[in-house]
Scaffold this active site. Sequence first.
Site, PDB file in Angstrom:
ATOM      1  N   ASP A 195      67.718  65.088  46.612  1.00  0.00           N
ATOM      2  CA  ASP A 195      66.561  64.513  47.308  1.00  0.00           C
ATOM      3  C   ASP A 195      66.354  63.031  47.022  1.00  0.00           C
ATOM      4  OD1 ASP A 195      65.769  65.000  44.692  1.00  0.00           O
ATOM      5  OD2 ASP A 195      64.020  66.199  45.226  1.00  0.00           O
ATOM      6  N   MET A 246      66.763  68.915  43.442  1.00  0.00           N
ATOM      7  CA  MET A 246      67.975  68.954  42.635  1.00  0.00           C
ATOM      8  C   MET A 246      67.882  69.981  41.500  1.00  0.00           C
ATOM      9  SD  MET A 246      68.792  64.862  42.373  1.00  0.00           S
ATOM     10  CE  MET A 246      70.365  65.094  41.519  1.00  0.00           C
ATOM     11  N   HIS A 247      69.016  70.228  40.860  1.00  0.00           N
ATOM     12  CA  HIS A 247      69.120  70.926  39.576  1.00  0.00           C
ATOM     13  C   HIS A 247      68.919  72.439  39.629  1.00  0.00           C
ATOM     14  CE1 HIS A 247      68.856  66.842  38.149  1.00  0.00           C
ATOM     15  NE2 HIS A 247      67.579  66.752  38.446  1.00  0.00           N
TER      16      HIS A 247
END
Length: 485
Positions: A237, A78-79
């Site tokens: 995830d 992520m991110h």
Amino acid sequence: MYYIGIDLGTSAVKLLLMDEKGTVHKVVSKEYPICFPHPGWSEQSPEDWYAQSIEGIRELTADCEKEMVAGIGCGGQMHGLVALDDQDRVIRPAILWNDGRTAKQTEDLNQRIGKETLSKYTANIAFAGFTAPKLLWMREEEPENFARIEKIMLPKDYLSYCLSGVHCTDYSDASGTLLLDVEHKCWSREMLEICGVSEKQLPKLYESYEVVGTLKPELARGLGLSADVKIVAGAGDNAAAAVGTGTVGDGKCNISLGTSGTIFISSRKFGVDAHNALHSFAHADGHYHLMGCMLSAAACNKWWMEEILKTEDYAGEQAGIHKLGENQVFYLPYLMGERSPHNDPDARACFIGMSMDTGREEMTQAVLEGVAFALRDSLEVAKSLGIHLERTKICGGGAKSALWKRIIANVMNLKVDVIASEEGPGLGGAILAAVGCGEFADVEEAAAKLVRVVDTVEPEPELAAKYEERYAKFRKLYPALKETF
């Protein structure tokens, strides 16, 4: 029918082939490099993700009836900020979730805009790993690159775009950008204005199980697959791993021991931790979840084993560890700073309590225990919100260790359910693809039918009591050392 699940991780992409009964027929893993151009920075090439994923799909489907492949779902780190230009070319290497360069921008958001205001806009405060601070860093430090941005993508969404040609994201992954109004499931106009970007630069939002498109015809021909293969939006995830472990619906818990570590609590209702120590995100089942995330979990064990002890014999190093609950050595697992609950990119790892009779077993044990104690920090926040848990699922590479699972069960004082497949995010991606293709009515039905618990590690009252005393000491260490970091 077959469904492909993709776990776009930090060190490798893992792909699996699942049938409609949940049987995993094959698993393939393809590694790619990670770059640390400056201390605290962490970058990767999105082109590497795509190249290795395509090779993985080719290998995964080499021996199966290719016409039976119906859908693909992706769970991913992520991110990360993937910036594309007007030709959909990658502008610069992706800035990853564990990158700590945005301390200034994060502090500015939390102080200038204010944590209460950020929480009202997005249900979360700023953390160094989130996407919005990365955009602000890029605007300040690389203005020429920032001006070229046509589309802002997340890692697994870049892969979905390459497969389908559609700029898309799902609500769970978008929740970690600090650009999404999580409660109302729409982009936050206020945050877009703060970051200097427009909604047209952002991908279209979907539920994780929704079909965003089909496999590009030329790609389908090259892989020998049907051009009717459906691509679903997928999930971040941790949300994908939660689907893969059956952590959907209300009041379920999953602990992930991957590169990072998480404690994930699903809920049918939207809720926010008033202290913002836990993230409040949308879930891949269409509802919501609270999550505590530590930046270095299994990464700590990998660092200790391979960089310090210079061995890959993980089982051998753990074989001599027998005196659980009695170790005098503590380890703070903050190799890349920490997120939940401290939100401190400057925090660093350290060993405390060594003596002349300390050996490598005690040090190895301390690493495993330190990760468990740090996860317990987030569990304590959940308890303070009135959340009562008795058991948790577990997944991730660290979950392969029987010793680590026993430590987790006793440090957390929770029953730890082990599922048949430990391929959390990849399995979750495949399940989401099956739902999108109509195999199941919804994610909860799919998880109930496909996810099987095969073992439970019970906490041992005497050992849990010992760890309760050890944890009370552990939780004093970070506050005492904070000013030295």
